[in-house]
Design a protein around this motif. Structure first.
Motif, PDB file in Angstrom:
ATOM      1  N   TRP A 184       7.603 -69.949 -27.533  1.00  0.00           N
ATOM      2  CA  TRP A 184       6.492 -69.061 -27.843  1.00  0.00           C
ATOM      3  C   TRP A 184       6.037 -69.314 -29.284  1.00  0.00           C
ATOM      4  O   TRP A 184       6.869 -69.417 -30.194  1.00  0.00           O
ATOM      5  N   TYR A 185       4.740 -69.411 -29.436  1.00  0.00           N
ATOM      6  CA  TYR A 185       4.107 -69.528 -30.740  1.00  0.00           C
ATOM      7  C   TYR A 185       3.151 -68.348 -30.893  1.00  0.00           C
ATOM      8  O   TYR A 185       2.782 -67.710 -29.912  1.00  0.00           O
ATOM      9  N   ARG A 186       2.752 -68.083 -32.119  1.00  0.00           N
ATOM     10  CA  ARG A 186       1.755 -67.048 -32.339  1.00  0.00           C
ATOM     11  C   ARG A 186       0.803 -67.458 -33.441  1.00  0.00           C
ATOM     12  O   ARG A 186       1.147 -68.234 -34.325  1.00  0.00           O
ATOM     13  N   GLN A 187      -0.386 -66.885 -33.366  1.00  0.00           N
ATOM     14  CA  GLN A 187      -1.399 -67.147 -34.380  1.00  0.00           C
ATOM     15  C   GLN A 187      -2.111 -65.844 -34.714  1.00  0.00           C
ATOM     16  O   GLN A 187      -2.778 -65.251 -33.860  1.00  0.00           O
ATOM     17  N   ALA A 188      -1.933 -65.420 -35.944  1.00  0.00           N
ATOM     18  CA  ALA A 188      -2.603 -64.219 -36.433  1.00  0.00           C
ATOM     19  C   ALA A 188      -3.962 -64.610 -37.021  1.00  0.00           C
ATOM     20  O   ALA A 188      -4.157 -65.767 -37.409  1.00  0.00           O
ATOM     21  N   PRO A 189      -4.895 -63.676 -37.116  1.00  0.00           N
ATOM     22  CA  PRO A 189      -6.215 -63.992 -37.669  1.00  0.00           C
ATOM     23  C   PRO A 189      -6.106 -64.603 -39.066  1.00  0.00           C
ATOM     24  O   PRO A 189      -5.413 -64.070 -39.930  1.00  0.00           O
ATOM     25  N   GLY A 190      -6.760 -65.735 -39.254  1.00  0.00           N
ATOM     26  CA  GLY A 190      -6.773 -66.379 -40.553  1.00  0.00           C
ATOM     27  C   GLY A 190      -5.521 -67.145 -40.905  1.00  0.00           C
ATOM     28  O   GLY A 190      -5.397 -67.642 -42.030  1.00  0.00           O
ATOM     29  N   LYS A 191      -4.592 -67.250 -39.954  1.00  0.00           N
ATOM     30  CA  LYS A 191      -3.332 -67.941 -40.229  1.00  0.00           C
ATOM     31  C   LYS A 191      -3.130 -69.086 -39.251  1.00  0.00           C
ATOM     32  O   LYS A 191      -3.752 -69.149 -38.187  1.00  0.00           O
ATOM     33  N   GLN A 192      -2.228 -69.971 -39.619  1.00  0.00           N
ATOM     34  CA  GLN A 192      -1.901 -71.088 -38.742  1.00  0.00           C
ATOM     35  C   GLN A 192      -0.967 -70.638 -37.621  1.00  0.00           C
ATOM     36  O   GLN A 192      -0.227 -69.647 -37.766  1.00  0.00           O
ATOM     37  N   ARG A 193      -1.006 -71.379 -36.523  1.00  0.00           N
ATOM     38  CA  ARG A 193      -0.091 -71.100 -35.429  1.00  0.00           C
ATOM     39  C   ARG A 193       1.332 -71.414 -35.905  1.00  0.00           C
ATOM     40  O   ARG A 193       1.580 -72.424 -36.564  1.00  0.00           O
TER      41      ARG A 193
ATOM     42  N   ALA B 176      -0.736 -60.669 -33.198  1.00  0.00           N
ATOM     43  CA  ALA B 176      -1.198 -62.054 -33.091  1.00  0.00           C
ATOM     44  C   ALA B 176      -1.501 -62.368 -31.630  1.00  0.00           C
ATOM     45  O   ALA B 176      -1.157 -61.580 -30.735  1.00  0.00           O
ATOM     46  N   VAL B 177      -2.102 -63.514 -31.426  1.00  0.00           N
ATOM     47  CA  VAL B 177      -2.177 -64.077 -30.079  1.00  0.00           C
ATOM     48  C   VAL B 177      -0.924 -64.918 -29.875  1.00  0.00           C
ATOM     49  O   VAL B 177      -0.612 -65.782 -30.704  1.00  0.00           O
ATOM     50  N   TYR B 178      -0.212 -64.639 -28.806  1.00  0.00           N
ATOM     51  CA  TYR B 178       1.036 -65.341 -28.512  1.00  0.00           C
ATOM     52  C   TYR B 178       0.767 -66.397 -27.432  1.00  0.00           C
ATOM     53  O   TYR B 178       0.207 -66.086 -26.371  1.00  0.00           O
ATOM     54  N   TYR B 179       1.208 -67.612 -27.733  1.00  0.00           N
ATOM     55  CA  TYR B 179       0.981 -68.750 -26.836  1.00  0.00           C
ATOM     56  C   TYR B 179       2.310 -69.262 -26.297  1.00  0.00           C
ATOM     57  O   TYR B 179       3.278 -69.428 -27.041  1.00  0.00           O
ATOM     58  N   CYS B 180       2.307 -69.559 -25.025  1.00  0.00           N
ATOM     59  CA  CYS B 180       3.458 -70.180 -24.377  1.00  0.00           C
ATOM     60  C   CYS B 180       3.312 -71.700 -24.477  1.00  0.00           C
ATOM     61  O   CYS B 180       2.204 -72.237 -24.355  1.00  0.00           O
ATOM     62  N   ASN B 181       4.430 -72.355 -24.692  1.00  0.00           N
ATOM     63  CA  ASN B 181       4.467 -73.816 -24.753  1.00  0.00           C
ATOM     64  C   ASN B 181       5.614 -74.324 -23.886  1.00  0.00           C
ATOM     65  O   ASN B 181       6.682 -73.711 -23.849  1.00  0.00           O
ATOM     66  N   ALA B 182       5.375 -75.435 -23.211  1.00  0.00           N
ATOM     67  CA  ALA B 182       6.438 -76.047 -22.414  1.00  0.00           C
ATOM     68  C   ALA B 182       6.264 -77.557 -22.426  1.00  0.00           C
ATOM     69  O   ALA B 182       5.137 -78.052 -22.354  1.00  0.00           O
TER      70      ALA B 182
ATOM     71  N   TRP C 111       0.183 -75.958 -22.935  1.00  0.00           N
ATOM     72  CA  TRP C 111      -0.018 -74.664 -23.587  1.00  0.00           C
ATOM     73  C   TRP C 111      -0.701 -73.679 -22.642  1.00  0.00           C
ATOM     74  O   TRP C 111      -1.546 -74.048 -21.838  1.00  0.00           O
ATOM     75  N   GLY C 112      -0.318 -72.425 -22.781  1.00  0.00           N
ATOM     76  CA  GLY C 112      -1.048 -71.368 -22.113  1.00  0.00           C
ATOM     77  C   GLY C 112      -2.268 -70.980 -22.923  1.00  0.00           C
ATOM     78  O   GLY C 112      -2.475 -71.474 -24.036  1.00  0.00           O
ATOM     79  N   LYS C 113      -3.072 -70.074 -22.363  1.00  0.00           N
ATOM     80  CA  LYS C 113      -4.301 -69.660 -23.043  1.00  0.00           C
ATOM     81  C   LYS C 113      -4.058 -68.564 -24.065  1.00  0.00           C
ATOM     82  O   LYS C 113      -4.949 -68.248 -24.854  1.00  0.00           O
ATOM     83  N   GLY C 114      -2.894 -67.956 -24.029  1.00  0.00           N
ATOM     84  CA  GLY C 114      -2.560 -66.941 -25.019  1.00  0.00           C
ATOM     85  C   GLY C 114      -2.699 -65.531 -24.501  1.00  0.00           C
ATOM     86  O   GLY C 114      -3.518 -65.249 -23.622  1.00  0.00           O
ATOM     87  N   THR C 115      -1.899 -64.646 -25.064  1.00  0.00           N
ATOM     88  CA  THR C 115      -1.980 -63.222 -24.754  1.00  0.00           C
ATOM     89  C   THR C 115      -1.906 -62.445 -26.070  1.00  0.00           C
ATOM     90  O   THR C 115      -1.092 -62.759 -26.941  1.00  0.00           O
ATOM     91  N   LEU C 116      -2.780 -61.467 -26.213  1.00  0.00           N
ATOM     92  CA  LEU C 116      -2.888 -60.733 -27.462  1.00  0.00           C
ATOM     93  C   LEU C 116      -1.864 -59.611 -27.539  1.00  0.00           C
ATOM     94  O   LEU C 116      -1.749 -58.800 -26.617  1.00  0.00           O
ATOM     95  N   VAL C 117      -1.145 -59.584 -28.648  1.00  0.00           N
ATOM     96  CA  VAL C 117      -0.220 -58.493 -28.954  1.00  0.00           C
ATOM     97  C   VAL C 117      -0.739 -57.783 -30.205  1.00  0.00           C
ATOM     98  O   VAL C 117      -0.930 -58.420 -31.243  1.00  0.00           O
ATOM     99  N   THR C 118      -0.982 -56.496 -30.074  1.00  0.00           N
ATOM    100  CA  THR C 118      -1.466 -55.701 -31.197  1.00  0.00           C
ATOM    101  C   THR C 118      -0.479 -54.587 -31.468  1.00  0.00           C
ATOM    102  O   THR C 118      -0.170 -53.789 -30.569  1.00  0.00           O
ATOM    103  N   VAL C 119       0.037 -54.552 -32.683  1.00  0.00           N
ATOM    104  CA  VAL C 119       0.990 -53.511 -33.087  1.00  0.00           C
ATOM    105  C   VAL C 119       0.287 -52.607 -34.090  1.00  0.00           C
ATOM    106  O   VAL C 119      -0.002 -53.001 -35.215  1.00  0.00           O
ATOM    107  N   SER C 120       0.000 -51.393 -33.651  1.00  0.00           N
ATOM    108  CA  SER C 120      -0.784 -50.489 -34.488  1.00  0.00           C
ATOM    109  C   SER C 120      -0.555 -49.051 -34.039  1.00  0.00           C
ATOM    110  O   SER C 120      -0.352 -48.782 -32.854  1.00  0.00           O
ATOM    111  N   SER C 121      -0.622 -48.146 -35.008  1.00  0.00           N
ATOM    112  CA  SER C 121      -0.522 -46.723 -34.682  1.00  0.00           C
ATOM    113  C   SER C 121      -1.908 -46.119 -34.499  1.00  0.00           C
ATOM    114  O   SER C 121      -2.040 -44.929 -34.218  1.00  0.00           O
TER     115      SER C 121
END
Length: 120
Positions: A36-45, A91-97, A110-120
């Motif tokens: 699993w990889y992730r990419q947050a806005p403005g950051k590298q995977r 971040a958007v989380y990407y699957c890799n195999a 690579w998968g297309k990604g799934t968004l994980v948002t952690v917020s109150s």
């Protein structure tokens, strides 16, 4: 020929948990490493976690002790259990195999990604 489909993302409060799944399908001969990889806005995977076909695991320092990667080889599926989530895990989380198809060498998929948002 090979598809990776992620599921399980969504909105969660800080301290909460989510479980991501990624299923590989298609003309698969064998699957080597999965991760699993992730990419947050403005950051590298970045790599979050990886697991070999034999079950050896590797984690980014930022998620050690909170995230657990596992895989079901019979189902060609990799999971990421995420506990004690923090806003910085958003971040958007990407699957890799690394998948071998009959007649071809192992290749990254690579998968297309799934968004994980952690917020109150």
């Amino acid at each position: 020929q090979v598809q990776l489909v992620e599921s399980g993302g969504g909105l969660v409060q800080p301290g909460g948990s989510l479980r991501l799944s990624c299923a590989a399908s298609g003309s698969i001969f064998s699957i080597n490493g999965m991760g699993w990889y992730r990419q947050a806005p403005g950051k590298q995977r970045e790599l979050v976690a990886a697991i070999t076909s034999g079950g050896r695991r590797n984690y980014a320092d930022s998620v050690k002790g909170r995230f657990t990667i596992s895989r079901d080889n019979a189902k060609n599926t990799v999971y990421l259990q995420m506990n004690s989530l923090k806003p910085e895990d958003t971040a958007v989380y990407y699957c890799n195999a690394v998948v071998a198809v009959i007649g071809f060498p192992p290749m990254d998929h690579w998968g297309k990604g799934t968004l994980v948002t952690v917020s109150s």
